[in-house]
Design a protein around this motif. Structure first.
Motif, mmCIF file in Angstrom:
data_model
loop_
_atom_site.group_PDB
_atom_site.id
_atom_site.type_symbol
_atom_site.label_atom_id
_atom_site.label_comp_id
_atom_site.label_asym_id
_atom_site.label_seq_id
_atom_site.Cartn_x
_atom_site.Cartn_y
_atom_site.Cartn_z
ATOM 1 N N LEU A 1 27.918 80.358 52.225
ATOM 2 C CA LEU A 1 28.276 79.901 50.887
ATOM 3 C C LEU A 1 29.255 80.876 50.250
ATOM 4 O O LEU A 1 28.980 82.072 50.165
ATOM 5 N N PHE A 2 30.388 80.343 49.818
ATOM 6 C CA PHE A 2 31.425 81.134 49.170
ATOM 7 C C PHE A 2 31.413 80.839 47.665
ATOM 8 O O PHE A 2 30.735 79.898 47.226
ATOM 9 N N PRO A 3 32.196 81.628 46.910
ATOM 10 C CA PRO A 3 32.243 81.367 45.468
ATOM 11 C C PRO A 3 32.532 79.897 45.167
ATOM 12 O O PRO A 3 33.410 79.294 45.810
ATOM 13 N N SER A 4 31.806 79.334 44.254
ATOM 14 C CA SER A 4 31.836 77.938 43.804
ATOM 15 C C SER A 4 30.894 77.048 44.620
ATOM 16 O O SER A 4 30.651 75.901 44.245
ATOM 17 N N ASP A 5 30.350 77.569 45.714
ATOM 18 C CA ASP A 5 29.408 76.772 46.500
ATOM 19 C C ASP A 5 28.040 76.741 45.833
ATOM 20 O O ASP A 5 27.668 77.649 45.092
ATOM 21 N N PHE A 6 27.328 75.682 46.131
ATOM 22 C CA PHE A 6 26.030 75.444 45.505
ATOM 23 C C PHE A 6 24.902 75.820 46.455
ATOM 24 O O PHE A 6 24.951 75.516 47.646
ATOM 25 N N LEU A 7 23.886 76.441 45.905
ATOM 26 C CA LEU A 7 22.758 76.887 46.713
ATOM 27 C C LEU A 7 21.480 76.207 46.260
ATOM 28 O O LEU A 7 21.101 76.299 45.091
ATOM 29 N N GLY A 8 20.810 75.547 47.182
ATOM 30 C CA GLY A 8 19.534 74.932 46.847
ATOM 31 C C GLY A 8 19.427 73.534 47.403
ATOM 32 O O GLY A 8 20.431 72.877 47.655
ATOM 33 N N ARG A 9 18.195 73.091 47.618
ATOM 34 C CA ARG A 9 17.957 71.778 48.189
ATOM 35 C C ARG A 9 17.297 70.922 47.115
ATOM 36 O O ARG A 9 16.152 71.166 46.731
ATOM 37 N N ALA A 10 18.024 69.920 46.647
ATOM 38 C CA ALA A 10 17.480 69.070 45.597
ATOM 39 C C ALA A 10 16.380 68.163 46.133
ATOM 40 O O ALA A 10 16.337 67.858 47.320
ATOM 41 N N PHE A 11 15.493 67.749 45.275
ATOM 42 C CA PHE A 11 14.466 66.741 45.573
ATOM 43 C C PHE A 11 13.362 67.213 46.506
ATOM 44 O O PHE A 11 12.434 66.462 46.790
#
Lengths: 251, 251
Positions: free
Chosen positions: A85-95
């Motif tokens: 994950l680079f800057p602006s990337d999103f971290l996490g698994r929804a739902f």
DNA sequence: CGCACATTTGATATATGTCAATTTAGGTGG
DNA sequence: CCACCTAAATTGACATATATCAAATGTGCG
């Protein structure tokens, strides 16, 4: 409540480097205020664990600076990095409350962190946000599948070349986002965000093989090692060509 | 318009084997009617191409029966299967007209096909449908990343074992969807939907290595080869254990 | 300056790929 | 229904890329 007061409450977001590239980019000023209310900035030292696998996640995050690795670890100690994950990337698994992978800071990381429950609620209330996240997920899926080809079908030298190409591309994209030049240059210079050990875990190789392939690429003049982690690529096309990749010129 | 007349217009969907597992499962009767209006059933012979990579897709589809492989091909002929689609799985990349991978029928396939534009419109009008698709995409992403570990870190024997385990699981899930028994059995029997060549392309191996590992597993009693494509697994746990996988029992 | 750690380099082992020859299976036509 | 023909799968012998083990060199930090 007028626009300017909203702008104040959106605060730092308005000036955020990565705003227009991150999920927040799609949001209206109102939504941004709501998002900001549930967010705060957080720093992670290089090497520290951000999210533990198989345990309930307590937050989502946007990477603001630095690089995060998603690590898949087996009980006998083997590791495979399944995402960067680079800057602006999103971290996490929804739902799904439980996080599927170890998220670890590859470098020092600054992230914009959202409380889990609040973010999920926001997701329900703002379809545009969910849509944006969906598009990112589709891109992540494409990236993962592209990498499957690298892992399954490329040789060590090509794997290393593909890795360098990936890093160069991501950094170029970041620069393009900041400055206003298209930068269609064929050379690149960057600092590797990963150790040899991490690179090995990303490529399905050993440290030694990674090191050897780097010196081979250096001896062939495809790259210059300014220092252990600083790399100069005089001609990016030679990286792709030398990597025998997907989009190789037809002979 | 009352429910029963809607039911009639939803037609075959109401009786569809995979309905409650596919994206259509989340839909109201009204939505189902709309979906059905833009859909039709289509058959693909084993080996036939369903969608060509890098070309504008003309449709989306739900797999009704059979197995579809998503293939990543390089210019020098190397292949890597980056995804397998089983009944109830969704085929197509939303929001991007060009399809990223070759989709090919691994077996004879029956699919429920949706015209591209109409489906995208439906997606815009029905957030529940998009949400459902999003959840599937997240699952696909998890699956792709899990497979990255297999490709990058497992040995040939473990790769083959992982593959067999995957097939067994998917088929078991399908059976569980049809019949009403939880079927927590430890054995499994199934017909391989892929040729040795396909299996090799899925595992990042050669045909010969796949074949050899299958005979090893057979000689060790982990599997029985009833015929070339029919496999009996007396104890599924031995597949995982023998595959040295992620969730191996700690010694 | 020296210690610990990361990286490189070397020697050797081994898993998997490559090439080649059989065996088996599946499908077609007589 | 059988025989043949082709393609798929297995098996074997050998080559080689990468892993493993071990040592040496380089690097950053206290």
């Amino acid at each position: 409540m007028n626009i300017s007061s909203l702008d104040v409450r959106a605060g730092a977001c308005s000036r955020c480097d990565i705003r227009d590239r991150a999920i927040c980019g799609a949001m209206s000023m109102e939504e941004l205020v709501a998002l900001r209310r549930i967010s705060h900035t957080r720093k992670f030292d290089a090497g520290s664990t951000i999210l533990v696998a198989e345990e309930p996640a307590t937050f989502f995050a946007n990477v603001v600076s630095g690089v995060v690795k998603l690590n898949q670890v087996s009980s006998d100690g083997r590791q495979q990095i399944v995402g960067l994950l680079f800057p602006s990337d999103f971290l996490g698994r929804a739902f799904v409350r439980s996080n599927p992978y170890f998220a670890q800071a590859a470098t020092d990381v600054v992230a914009c962190v959202y409380r889990y429950d609040s973010f999920e609620k926001l997701l329900r209330d703002h379809p545009a946000l969910e849509h944006r996240l969906f598009e990112r997920t589709l891109n992540d899926l494409d990236a993962a599948r592209d990498w499957m080809f690298v892992l399954g079908r490329k040789k060590a030298r090509e794997k290393v070349a593909s890795f360098l190409h990936l890093i160069a591309s991501r950094y170029a994209a970041l620069d393009a986002g900041c400055k206003e030049h298209p930068s269609e240059t064929n050379h690149a210079r960057f600092t590797l965000p990963l150790s040899r050990s991490d690179i090995a875990d990303f490529l399905g190789l050993t440290i030694e093989t990674v090191s050897r392939q780097l010196t081979h690429l250096k001896n062939d003049g495809v790259i210059h090692l300014l220092s252990t982690h600083d790399i100069l690529v005089p001609d990016l096309r030679r990286l792709e060509g030398g990597s025998q990749g997907k989009h190789q010129a037809v002979a």
